[in-house]
Motif scaffolding. Structure first.
Motif, mmCIF file in Angstrom:
data_model
loop_
_atom_site.group_PDB
_atom_site.id
_atom_site.type_symbol
_atom_site.label_atom_id
_atom_site.label_comp_id
_atom_site.label_asym_id
_atom_site.label_seq_id
_atom_site.Cartn_x
_atom_site.Cartn_y
_atom_site.Cartn_z
ATOM 1 N N ALA A 1 3.129 6.666 10.879
ATOM 2 C CA ALA A 1 3.034 5.760 9.734
ATOM 3 C C ALA A 1 4.385 5.128 9.418
ATOM 4 N N ARG A 2 5.433 5.939 9.344
ATOM 5 C CA ARG A 2 6.749 5.411 8.989
ATOM 6 C C ARG A 2 7.278 4.481 10.081
ATOM 7 N N SER A 3 6.914 4.744 11.344
ATOM 8 C CA SER A 3 7.365 3.869 12.428
ATOM 9 C C SER A 3 6.701 2.503 12.361
ATOM 10 N N MET A 4 5.592 2.397 11.618
ATOM 11 C CA MET A 4 4.899 1.121 11.432
ATOM 12 C C MET A 4 5.163 0.536 10.038
ATOM 13 N N ASP A 5 6.190 1.065 9.371
ATOM 14 C CA ASP A 5 6.561 0.606 8.028
ATOM 15 C C ASP A 5 5.441 0.809 7.011
ATOM 16 N N ILE A 6 4.626 1.827 7.226
ATOM 17 C CA ILE A 6 3.639 2.215 6.220
ATOM 18 C C ILE A 6 4.332 3.114 5.205
ATOM 19 N N ASP A 7 4.197 2.795 3.948
ATOM 20 C CA ASP A 7 4.832 3.557 2.876
ATOM 21 C C ASP A 7 4.027 4.840 2.635
ATOM 22 N N MET A 8 4.327 5.863 3.450
ATOM 23 C CA MET A 8 3.600 7.127 3.358
ATOM 24 C C MET A 8 4.549 8.262 3.004
ATOM 25 N N THR A 9 4.167 9.055 2.028
ATOM 26 C CA THR A 9 4.898 10.238 1.610
ATOM 27 C C THR A 9 4.258 11.469 2.235
ATOM 28 N N GLY A 10 5.083 12.440 2.621
ATOM 29 C CA GLY A 10 4.574 13.672 3.186
ATOM 30 C C GLY A 10 4.717 14.837 2.220
ATOM 31 N N ARG A 11 3.892 15.860 2.453
ATOM 32 C CA ARG A 11 3.915 17.046 1.600
ATOM 33 C C ARG A 11 3.243 18.186 2.355
ATOM 34 N N ASP A 12 3.731 19.408 2.161
ATOM 35 C CA ASP A 12 3.064 20.555 2.765
ATOM 36 C C ASP A 12 3.446 21.807 1.992
ATOM 37 N N ILE A 13 2.514 22.746 1.934
ATOM 38 C CA ILE A 13 2.746 23.993 1.217
ATOM 39 C C ILE A 13 3.684 24.917 1.984
ATOM 40 N N ASN A 14 3.812 24.684 3.299
ATOM 41 C CA ASN A 14 4.646 25.519 4.164
ATOM 42 C C ASN A 14 6.048 24.919 4.265
ATOM 43 N N PRO A 15 7.072 25.596 3.712
ATOM 44 C CA PRO A 15 8.428 25.022 3.747
ATOM 45 C C PRO A 15 8.969 24.848 5.161
ATOM 46 N N LEU A 16 8.563 25.703 6.095
ATOM 47 C CA LEU A 16 9.008 25.543 7.476
ATOM 48 C C LEU A 16 8.420 24.283 8.099
ATOM 49 N N ALA A 17 7.158 23.993 7.771
ATOM 50 C CA ALA A 17 6.538 22.764 8.265
ATOM 51 C C ALA A 17 7.244 21.542 7.689
ATOM 52 N N VAL A 18 7.615 21.613 6.424
ATOM 53 C CA VAL A 18 8.326 20.498 5.786
ATOM 54 C C VAL A 18 9.669 20.262 6.467
ATOM 55 N N LEU A 19 10.384 21.336 6.766
ATOM 56 C CA LEU A 19 11.660 21.192 7.474
ATOM 57 C C LEU A 19 11.440 20.560 8.847
ATOM 58 N N GLY A 20 10.374 20.976 9.538
ATOM 59 C CA GLY A 20 10.064 20.400 10.838
ATOM 60 C C GLY A 20 9.706 18.930 10.742
ATOM 61 N N VAL B 1 0.842 -1.200 0.000
ATOM 62 C CA VAL B 1 0.000 0.000 0.000
ATOM 63 C C VAL B 1 0.876 1.249 0.000
ATOM 64 N N ARG B 2 0.550 2.209 -0.870
ATOM 65 C CA ARG B 2 1.209 3.509 -0.909
ATOM 66 C C ARG B 2 0.232 4.569 -0.409
ATOM 67 N N ALA B 3 0.727 5.444 0.480
ATOM 68 C CA ALA B 3 -0.138 6.462 1.060
ATOM 69 C C ALA B 3 0.549 7.816 1.008
ATOM 70 N N ILE B 4 -0.250 8.867 1.181
ATOM 71 C CA ILE B 4 0.281 10.227 1.176
ATOM 72 C C ILE B 4 -0.440 11.055 2.219
ATOM 73 N N ASP B 5 0.315 11.948 2.848
ATOM 74 C CA ASP B 5 -0.238 12.975 3.721
ATOM 75 C C ASP B 5 0.136 14.304 3.076
ATOM 76 N N PRO B 6 -0.741 14.861 2.239
ATOM 77 C CA PRO B 6 -0.375 16.030 1.437
ATOM 78 C C PRO B 6 -0.459 17.361 2.168
#
Length: 313
Positions: free
Chosen positions: A196-215, A180-185
């Motif tokens: 999700a990643r700690s449970m080996d769920i293949d989830m990609t992250g994304r956010d419009i706020n670059p500071l949030a992405v860095l965090g 399963v592939r998942a996303i949190d956009p």
């Protein structure tokens, strides 16, 4: 005797009751108002913030004497064991068994087993439990609640999902991770992504706020986790995902207008066939306009603050 079933016990606060049941429905295809559940599905208790333990049932009997006779037939394969009686709390209508009686039950079984007991670092854990008039015995897997280590993160928002809610939401979105592939956009600082990643769920992250992405990247790295977190609006996300999680922005820094909320949901429709939406306001009309059908939902409470978790397809 019944050897093809699993017993799960649960510990949950009153505010988490509905969220726990929604997670149950996702993981097992059923739920219960009781604090235990039988299922043919084998789920690691570490997955759930509410699950206490899993008993892999090897024997079911009407008396403890029958359980003792069964345990005596187990071979000595050189491993050590410990037995734990699970009636440390009331299980449904079955009352808690007092500590001295639990120890007596454990000893009565252990003394008849061929292998050597070890009370400190056993190779195997066995469990025994009484549910109604039936005694069950089997292999025991406990939840060590390692997810609690994720509560304190280098980067935190006061309005972000709490760790246990984020973990439950990840399970609701992806109950069975294989393939399963998942996303949190709209991942923010990545609370759902970390779980999700700690449970080996293949989830990609994304956010419009670059500071949030860095965090979010910093939080993943802090816990030794890997995962992709991109900068950009959901409208620029490409590809297809089996599931998506959207914790709709609502705080002072990333508040979304009604029009922006509608745009986010419409952009999510071509990304996935399954959406788990977390929101503080009703968005049924926006979900319908975006082409989603609501299949399940619950209210996640924390004191007087409420979030709605909505499952859509």
């Amino acid at each position: 005797m019944q050897t093809d079933r699993f017993l799960y016990t649960y510990v949950r606060q009153t505010d988490d009751h509905d969220l726990c049941r929604l997670e149950m429905r996702a993981l097992f295809g059923q739920d219960t108002t009781a604090n235990y559940l039988f299922s043919g599905r084998c789920i690691d208790p570490e997955r759930s913030p509410f699950m206490k333990e899993r008993l892999d049932v090897l024997a079911a009997a009407d008396s403890i004497e029958e359980i003792i006779r069964f345990a005596a037939t187990l071979p000595d394969d050189g491993t050590t064991f410990q037995i734990r009686c699970l009636n440390t709390m009331a299980l449904g209508e079955t009352e808690k068994i007092p500590h001295p009686e639990r120890r007596k039950i454990e000893r009565s079984i252990g003394l008849k087993m061929a292998a050597a007991a070890d009370l400190f670092s056993p190779d195997l854990l066995y469990g025994v439990v009484r549910i109604g008039d039936t005694f069950l015995f089997g292999s025991l897997t406990e939840n060590t609640a390692g997810w609690r280590n994720h509560i304190k993160k280098p980067e935190m928002y006061s309005t972000a999902l709490s760790t246990h809610v984020a973990r439950a939401v990840a399970n609701i979105a992806v109950p069975h991770p294989e393939g399963v592939r998942a996303i949190d956009p709209c991942c923010g600082i990545g609370n759902v992504l970390v779980e999700a990643r700690s449970m080996d769920i293949d989830m990609t992250g994304r956010d419009i706020n670059p500071l949030a992405v860095l965090g979010s990247r910093k939080n993943l790295e802090h816990f030794g986790l890997t995962g992709t977190v991109d900068v950009g609006p959901i409208e620029e996300a490409a590809g297809y995902y089996d599931a998506a999680v959207i914790d709709m922005p609502y705080n002072l820094y990333t508040h979304a207008t009604r029009e922006q909320q509608a745009s986010i949901l419409k952009a999510a429709r071509p990304l996935t066939d399954k959406l788990v939406l977390v929101t503080i306001e009703n968005m049924d009309d926006l979900l319908a306009d975006a082409g989603f059908t609501i299949t399940d939902r619950c209210i996640a409470r924390k004191a007087h603050f409420e979030r709605e978790v909505v499952v859509c397809e």
